[in-house]
Motif scaffolding. Structure first.
Motif, PDB file in Angstrom:
ATOM      1  N   THR A 140       1.360  12.657   4.454  1.00 31.98           N
ATOM      2  CA  THR A 140       1.075  11.495   3.617  1.00 31.98           C
ATOM      3  C   THR A 140       2.382  10.995   3.004  1.00 31.98           C
ATOM      4  O   THR A 140       3.368  11.733   2.926  1.00 31.98           O
ATOM      5  CB  THR A 140       0.115  11.872   2.475  1.00 31.98           C
ATOM      6  N   MET A 141       2.360   9.741   2.564  1.00 29.38           N
ATOM      7  CA  MET A 141       3.538   9.159   1.907  1.00 29.38           C
ATOM      8  C   MET A 141       3.891   9.962   0.650  1.00 29.38           C
ATOM      9  O   MET A 141       5.066  10.202   0.363  1.00 29.38           O
ATOM     10  CB  MET A 141       3.252   7.703   1.526  1.00 29.38           C
ATOM     11  N   ASN A 182       0.549   3.847   4.507  1.00 32.03           N
ATOM     12  CA  ASN A 182      -0.149   4.161   3.254  1.00 32.03           C
ATOM     13  C   ASN A 182      -1.339   3.225   3.092  1.00 32.03           C
ATOM     14  O   ASN A 182      -1.349   2.103   3.620  1.00 32.03           O
ATOM     15  CB  ASN A 182       0.798   4.039   2.051  1.00 32.03           C
ATOM     16  N   THR A 238       3.784   2.609  -4.166  1.00 31.82           N
ATOM     17  CA  THR A 238       3.841   2.708  -2.700  1.00 31.82           C
ATOM     18  C   THR A 238       4.284   4.091  -2.224  1.00 31.82           C
ATOM     19  O   THR A 238       4.087   4.440  -1.061  1.00 31.82           O
ATOM     20  CB  THR A 238       4.783   1.645  -2.108  1.00 31.82           C
ATOM     21  N   ASP A 241       0.357   9.151  -3.191  1.00 34.20           N
ATOM     22  CA  ASP A 241      -0.880   9.207  -2.413  1.00 34.20           C
ATOM     23  C   ASP A 241      -1.831   8.171  -2.990  1.00 34.20           C
ATOM     24  O   ASP A 241      -1.892   7.943  -4.189  1.00 34.20           O
ATOM     25  CB  ASP A 241      -1.485  10.601  -2.455  1.00 34.20           C
ATOM     26  N   SER A 242      -2.618   7.610  -2.105  1.00 35.30           N
ATOM     27  CA  SER A 242      -3.075   6.253  -2.362  1.00 35.30           C
ATOM     28  C   SER A 242      -4.321   6.084  -3.205  1.00 35.30           C
ATOM     29  O   SER A 242      -4.631   4.981  -3.586  1.00 35.30           O
ATOM     30  CB  SER A 242      -3.341   5.613  -1.009  1.00 35.30           C
TER      31      SER A 242
END
Length: 350
Positions: free
Chosen positions: A32-33, A269, A306, A309-310
């Motif tokens: 994940t980002m 993302n 950004t 985690d989203s």
């Protein structure tokens, strides 16, 4: 082998290739980002909240679109009261008001280099260009660009002589403003094209978002679609380029904003959670790209990190609008955000 059998074999091959593409994409998205960003060390804290500094009052109908000028102080707004208003966002003064032939306006744009030209369009299917330096009281459009068979959803200048428009006829068109000629038509979308954004680092490249749930990257030099990005589960209403020109953001009726990277050709993302159920009308990035702003149908404006985690919104802007947030944008300097709403007002945040 009959023709029907050949068609079925070809369809099976296409399905198999699609499956292979999905598997390769999935194998590349191992992290994940948030995990990648955390591995580089602690992130700087986000300054919050952004405060509301100005309210721009003057429209008598729903505000449908706004766009900052290149000077980072002026902006244009379009409303279904049939007016374009040019504002000084710092003083809140109206510097100009342009009456439109059609009040059903859906988009407006400021030319960024010199700031003399403004464009707008909507349900009249026409992109009207105005020169604000020589405006008289009964302001007539200096040029009307006619070729689309559907409503004009978005327009953006590439320079003083050229503009890109998107339309409900599923196409985007690249125009020569002076001659009024269509230079190129881009027609790979299979549904209404809702939004376009020009690459800030290369004006030959632009991205479009459509009701067909895809975002496409186009190259003006060869007139072709060079990338198609999938992932959204409903109409894409808005697209915006990341400041470095390598990625772009999207906002959709599926209640998510997403970040796609052209280099990895995929979604990196996704911003949304179970509490947010309304669609997104508009998206924009802060100048650094750390923050992504989304305007929502439920009157809110959410700010997303950004690099995180989203599912967790960084925060929602306080003192929200009293109706749908229809448009928003960050100025070129990156020191102000403007939101426009169906409550007839625009708000400036910093």
């Amino acid at each position: 082998m009959s023709e029907q059998e050949r068609i079925e074999a070809a369809e099976a091959e296409v399905a198999s290739l699609k499956e292979q593409i999905q598997q390769i994409r999935a194998s590349k998205q191992k992290n994940t980002m948030g995990a990648i960003a955390a591995s580089k060390g602690p992130l700087r804290e986000i300054r919050k909240p952004i405060k509301m500094r100005r309210t721009l009052k003057g429209h008598f109908g729903k505000v449908y679109a706004m766009h900052w000028a290149g000077d980072s102080q002026s902006l244009v707004s379009a409303s279904q009261d049939g007016k374009l208003i040019i504002w000084n966002a710092y003083t809140t003064n109206k510097t100009s008001a342009i009456p439109l032939r059609s009040s059903w306006v859906m988009t407006c744009a400021f030319e960024q280099s010199k700031g003399n030209l403004i464009a707008c369009g909507g349900l009249d299917n026409v992109c009207s260009i105005y020169n604000i330096q020589n405006q008289s009281a009964n302001a007539r459009a200096t040029k009307e660009l006619v070729a689309h068979d559907g409503y004009l959803s978005c327009c953006r200048f590439t320079d003083e002589g050229h503009i890109i428009t998107s339309s409900g006829d599923s196409t985007c068109i690249y125009w020569d403003i002076n001659s009024g000629e269509v230079l190129k038509t881009f027609s790979d979308h299979t549904g209404d094209v809702m939004s376009v954004a020009i690459n800030p680092e290369n004006s030959n490249v632009f991205v479009s978002g459509s009701v067909d749930k895809t975002a496409k990257i186009w190259d003006l030099r060869n007139g072709k679609c060079v990338q198609t990005h999938i992932g959204h589960e409903n109409d894409i209403n808005s697209v915006a380029y990341f400041p470095d020109g390598n990625a772009f953001g999207t906002g959709s009726d599926d209640s998510t904003c997403r970040l796609f990277d052209q280099r990895s050709y995929g979604e990196v993302n996704k911003f949304g959670n179970d509490k947010i159920t309304s669609g997104i009308t508009s998206v924009a990035f802060s100048r650094s790209g750390r923050l992504m702003f989304g305007g929502y149908d439920d009157f809110s404006t959410y700010v997303w990190d950004t690099l995180a985690d989203s599912s967790q919104a960084a925060y929602a802007l306080p003192s929200q609008h009293e109706n749908r947030v229809s448009c928003l944008g960050v100025n070129a300097k990156g020191d102000a955000l403007c939101t426009g709403s169906w409550d007839t007002n625009l708000k400036v945040w910093a």
